[in-house]
Write a protein that holds these residues in place. Sequence first.
Motif, PDB file in Angstrom:
ATOM      1  N   LEU A  36       0.811  -1.220   0.000  1.00 18.27           N
ATOM      2  CA  LEU A  36       0.000   0.000   0.000  1.00 18.27           C
ATOM      3  C   LEU A  36       0.847   1.273   0.000  1.00 18.27           C
ATOM      4  O   LEU A  36       0.291   2.374   0.001  1.00 18.27           O
ATOM      5  N   HIS A  37       2.185   1.124   0.016  1.00 17.90           N
ATOM      6  CA  HIS A  37       3.100   2.279   0.044  1.00 17.90           C
ATOM      7  C   HIS A  37       2.782   3.186   1.240  1.00 17.90           C
ATOM      8  O   HIS A  37       2.598   4.399   1.111  1.00 17.90           O
ATOM      9  N   VAL A  38       2.717   2.563   2.417  1.00 15.53           N
ATOM     10  CA  VAL A  38       2.316   3.253   3.633  1.00 15.53           C
ATOM     11  C   VAL A  38       3.537   3.895   4.291  1.00 15.53           C
ATOM     12  O   VAL A  38       4.608   3.306   4.364  1.00 15.53           O
ATOM     13  N   SER A  39       3.360   5.128   4.799  1.00 17.26           N
ATOM     14  CA  SER A  39       4.429   5.807   5.519  1.00 17.26           C
ATOM     15  C   SER A  39       4.485   5.310   6.961  1.00 17.26           C
ATOM     16  O   SER A  39       3.576   4.605   7.424  1.00 17.26           O
ATOM     17  N   LEU A  40       5.523   5.700   7.697  1.00 12.55           N
ATOM     18  CA  LEU A  40       5.665   5.260   9.083  1.00 12.55           C
ATOM     19  C   LEU A  40       4.538   5.807   9.955  1.00 12.55           C
ATOM     20  O   LEU A  40       3.974   5.082  10.779  1.00 12.55           O
ATOM     21  N   ILE A  41       4.176   7.076   9.785  1.00 12.47           N
ATOM     22  CA  ILE A  41       3.109   7.658  10.604  1.00 12.47           C
ATOM     23  C   ILE A  41       1.769   6.983  10.290  1.00 12.47           C
ATOM     24  O   ILE A  41       0.947   6.750  11.182  1.00 12.47           O
ATOM     25  N   GLU A  42       1.531   6.634   9.019  1.00  8.99           N
ATOM     26  CA  GLU A  42       0.307   5.914   8.664  1.00  8.99           C
ATOM     27  C   GLU A  42       0.317   4.512   9.268  1.00  8.99           C
ATOM     28  O   GLU A  42      -0.725   4.018   9.724  1.00  8.99           O
ATOM     29  N   THR A  43       1.491   3.894   9.273  1.00 12.62           N
ATOM     30  CA  THR A  43       1.613   2.562   9.864  1.00 12.62           C
ATOM     31  C   THR A  43       1.212   2.575  11.328  1.00 12.62           C
ATOM     32  O   THR A  43       0.439   1.714  11.791  1.00 12.62           O
ATOM     33  N   ILE A  44       1.724   3.545  12.066  1.00  7.41           N
ATOM     34  CA  ILE A  44       1.411   3.630  13.493  1.00  7.41           C
ATOM     35  C   ILE A  44      -0.074   3.870  13.717  1.00  7.41           C
ATOM     36  O   ILE A  44      -0.702   3.276  14.605  1.00  7.41           O
ATOM     37  N   TRP A  45      -0.681   4.699  12.870  1.00  6.95           N
ATOM     38  CA  TRP A  45      -2.105   5.008  13.078  1.00  6.95           C
ATOM     39  C   TRP A  45      -3.034   3.916  12.570  1.00  6.95           C
ATOM     40  O   TRP A  45      -4.184   3.828  12.996  1.00  6.95           O
ATOM     41  N   ILE A  46      -2.559   3.057  11.703  1.00  2.63           N
ATOM     42  CA  ILE A  46      -3.330   1.861  11.361  1.00  2.63           C
ATOM     43  C   ILE A  46      -3.496   0.998  12.602  1.00  2.63           C
ATOM     44  O   ILE A  46      -4.549   0.392  12.839  1.00  2.63           O
ATOM     45  N   ILE A  47      -2.449   0.970  13.436  1.00  2.46           N
ATOM     46  CA  ILE A  47      -2.496   0.197  14.676  1.00  2.46           C
ATOM     47  C   ILE A  47      -3.307   0.920  15.750  1.00  2.46           C
ATOM     48  O   ILE A  47      -4.176   0.347  16.400  1.00  2.46           O
ATOM     49  N   LEU A  48      -3.024   2.210  15.938  1.00  4.22           N
ATOM     50  CA  LEU A  48      -3.618   2.947  17.052  1.00  4.22           C
ATOM     51  C   LEU A  48      -5.082   3.319  16.843  1.00  4.22           C
ATOM     52  O   LEU A  48      -5.840   3.431  17.808  1.00  4.22           O
ATOM     53  N   SER A  49      -5.491   3.550  15.601  1.00  2.00           N
ATOM     54  CA  SER A  49      -6.842   4.071  15.348  1.00  2.00           C
ATOM     55  C   SER A  49      -7.922   3.136  15.883  1.00  2.00           C
ATOM     56  O   SER A  49      -8.944   3.584  16.418  1.00  2.00           O
ATOM     57  N   TYR A  50      -7.712   1.843  15.757  1.00  2.00           N
ATOM     58  CA  TYR A  50      -8.712   0.858  16.209  1.00  2.00           C
ATOM     59  C   TYR A  50      -8.961   0.995  17.708  1.00  2.00           C
ATOM     60  O   TYR A  50     -10.097   1.125  18.167  1.00  2.00           O
ATOM     61  N   GLY A  51      -7.877   0.987  18.483  1.00  2.00           N
ATOM     62  CA  GLY A  51      -8.022   1.093  19.931  1.00  2.00           C
ATOM     63  C   GLY A  51      -8.505   2.455  20.378  1.00  2.00           C
ATOM     64  O   GLY A  51      -9.294   2.563  21.328  1.00  2.00           O
ATOM     65  N   LEU A  52      -8.040   3.505  19.702  1.00  2.00           N
ATOM     66  CA  LEU A  52      -8.440   4.864  20.079  1.00  2.00           C
ATOM     67  C   LEU A  52      -9.932   5.075  19.889  1.00  2.00           C
ATOM     68  O   LEU A  52     -10.616   5.619  20.773  1.00  2.00           O
ATOM     69  N   VAL A  53     -10.467   4.664  18.754  1.00  2.00           N
ATOM     70  CA  VAL A  53     -11.896   4.840  18.483  1.00  2.00           C
ATOM     71  C   VAL A  53     -12.732   3.988  19.439  1.00  2.00           C
ATOM     72  O   VAL A  53     -13.730   4.459  19.994  1.00  2.00           O
TER      73      VAL A  53
END
Length: 474
Positions: A36-53
Amino acid sequence: MQYKWIALTNTTICILMASLDANILIIALPRLVPDLHVSLIETIWIILSYGLVTTSVLLSFGRLADMFGRVKLYNFGLILFTIASFLCSLAQTGPELILFRIIQALGAAFLFSNSAAILTDAFDAKERGKALGLNQVSIVIGSALGLVLGGILTETLGWRAIFWVNIPIGIFAIIWSRAKLRELGSIVKGKIDWTGNLVLVAGLTLVMFGITFGSLQVVNFLGAILILSGGFSLLALFGYVESKVKEPMFDLSLFKNRFFSAGNVTIFLNSLARGALVLIMAFYLQGPSMHLSPFTAGLYLIPVSFTIATFGPISGWLSDRYGSKLLTVTGLLLSAVGFLVLSQIGAKTSFDGLVLPLSLVGAGMGLFASPNRSSIMNSVPPQRRGVAAGMSTTLVTLGNIMSLGMSFALIASTVPLSELESIFLGSSGQTESEATIASFMSSIHIIFYISTVVLLVSIIPAMMNRSQKEHVIY
């Protein structure tokens, strides 16, 4: 089949599925990122967004459950989660995947906030601990099993398959739930605490932005401090708002109950200690020194899932007969010893070298989870169980995301940014410098030392619970 077993089976399967998706992507990141050509900040938020929401909306969903029916909203969450899983499998960019994960998290929040309340309504006090234990254990099993299953699916079918598995399970559970589950709890009229919810969402989001943006140098040090200060100020304001509104979603008055307070403080500290375990172990096993494949890395983590699954049901059965205090304290001690052993691991470790500490951590989680949750739910009257379930699960998810955020920040402060990107984006070579490996291992050791200390501290509130069940409220 008796209704109580239908309720237990359906909710446990669905909670297992929802909790599994909290971590299943971690093991697949080295394959997902280049696709998906994901950046590092996007990578971290793919992980964090689920728990945060999930953390942000659980409280309001608990209130909605008391107002409109637990089964009704549980079914809606199941439908939403299944649809979102299909959308995640179709994502073509990092932002798209983050958006679909947010939708998926909303569905998971409906499941988390209602399952414990549905079970508490369905089971009497003599069997409630066993039922809640199996359900609660499914959360921690799912978190650990996600890495194993994610590794297998990623190696054999590709990373998109980790979302495909939810679709047939979700469809089956939807049909079964709509046909068999029924409302047993009392419907209570009330209002949604929109002000409190908005303040909580804004506060948690700013805190996580401050941690991740500061760690990755997206903003300078002063900018990170300002963002974090704003986030913590809003969280403090959230506490003030909840003490003033007529019908708060985070009912502070419940903390006047000694057993409710003790259980929730303990469960938060436990989550804070163990929340980053799977993230750390996944990147350790696939990182700059071990270089394992996703499949092999998943196999290394089987001891955690196995011991949780073994000790979880046993602890629920025992807590119904002998109370929760001894079991929760024993579980916390076992996990603390496991983390202490993990803090000594070297740059390269065999499977045999990880079996003991991971088994201790898993056994501790299994012994702790069900008695502690049963103690919390037994301490409140039936009409408050929707809110109580939402509050306790919120503290679990809050502890998890704080653990993830703080652990990532600690690693980022130790490992140079360029090397950090290679580790988290799966581009590590086979010849990393000794300095990089040493700094990476040092950060892991510190994180596990901190986890050990937090678990030992959590024993203090755990000791406040009674050994017997005289505090059950019918």
